[in-house]
Motif scaffolding. Structure first.
Motif, short mmCIF file in Angstrom:
data_model
loop_
_atom_site.label_atom_id
_atom_site.label_comp_id
_atom_site.label_asym_id
_atom_site.label_seq_id
_atom_site.Cartn_x
_atom_site.Cartn_y
_atom_site.Cartn_z
N ILE A 5 0.70 -1.17 0.16
CA ILE A 5 0.14 -0.09 -0.11
C ILE A 5 0.80 1.36 -0.11
N CYS A 6 2.19 1.26 0.63
CA CYS A 6 2.89 2.24 0.79
C CYS A 6 3.47 2.88 -0.62
N HIS A 7 3.70 1.93 -1.59
CA HIS A 7 4.04 2.51 -2.64
C HIS A 7 3.23 2.02 -3.92
N GLY A 8 1.80 1.31 -3.74
CA GLY A 8 0.93 1.26 -4.63
C GLY A 8 1.47 0.07 -5.45
N VAL A 9 2.08 -1.12 -4.90
CA VAL A 9 2.66 -2.06 -5.89
C VAL A 9 1.53 -3.40 -5.69
N THR A 10 1.26 -3.89 -6.83
CA THR A 10 0.28 -4.78 -6.88
C THR A 10 0.88 -6.18 -7.19
N GLN A 31 13.70 -2.57 -7.53
CA GLN A 31 12.91 -2.20 -8.66
C GLN A 31 11.57 -1.53 -8.24
N LEU A 32 10.73 -1.84 -7.32
CA LEU A 32 9.57 -1.79 -7.02
C LEU A 32 9.36 -1.00 -5.40
N ASN A 33 10.40 -0.98 -4.91
CA ASN A 33 10.36 -0.34 -3.27
C ASN A 33 9.49 -0.94 -2.53
N VAL A 34 9.35 -2.27 -2.83
CA VAL A 34 8.24 -3.37 -1.92
C VAL A 34 9.17 -3.48 -0.80
N ALA A 35 8.57 -3.48 0.42
CA ALA A 35 9.06 -3.86 1.90
C ALA A 35 10.21 -2.67 2.29
N THR A 36 10.11 -1.17 1.84
CA THR A 36 11.12 -0.31 2.09
C THR A 36 10.59 0.62 3.07
N CYS A 37 9.24 0.73 3.26
CA CYS A 37 8.82 1.50 4.17
C CYS A 37 8.36 1.10 5.40
N CYS A 38 7.19 0.46 5.67
CA CYS A 38 6.72 0.12 6.97
C CYS A 38 7.11 -1.41 7.00
N GLY A 39 7.27 -2.31 5.89
CA GLY A 39 7.68 -3.53 5.93
C GLY A 39 6.79 -4.72 5.88
#
Length: 66
Positions: A5-10, A31-39
């Motif tokens: 949700i933080c980066h809008g990745v589906t 590549q997608l910034n997945v798991a780089t904010c809240c985790g």
């Protein structure tokens, strides 16, 4: 479905990244910034990535314990 949700990745974004060479959570993060904010998405993103790799018969990179 939205995975991060933080980066809008589906899940589709993750499957596309896997088919383009992302074969680890670290690669997805780059590549997608997945798991780089809240985790909170890390586990789900890893499962989607694993499923994408398995269904496409793509190679995986697993960490080996020393």
């Amino acid at each position: 479905m939205y995975v991060c949700i933080c980066h809008g990745v589906t899940d589709k974004d993750i499957r596309t990244a896997a088919s383009n060479g992302a074969h680890s959570l670290e690669a997805l993060s780059e590549q997608l910034n997945v798991a780089t904010c809240c985790g909170r998405c890390a586990e789900c993103a890893g499962e989607v990535l694993h499923d994408a790799i398995r269904s496409a018969d793509l190679p995986t990179r697993r960490a080996v314990a020393a």
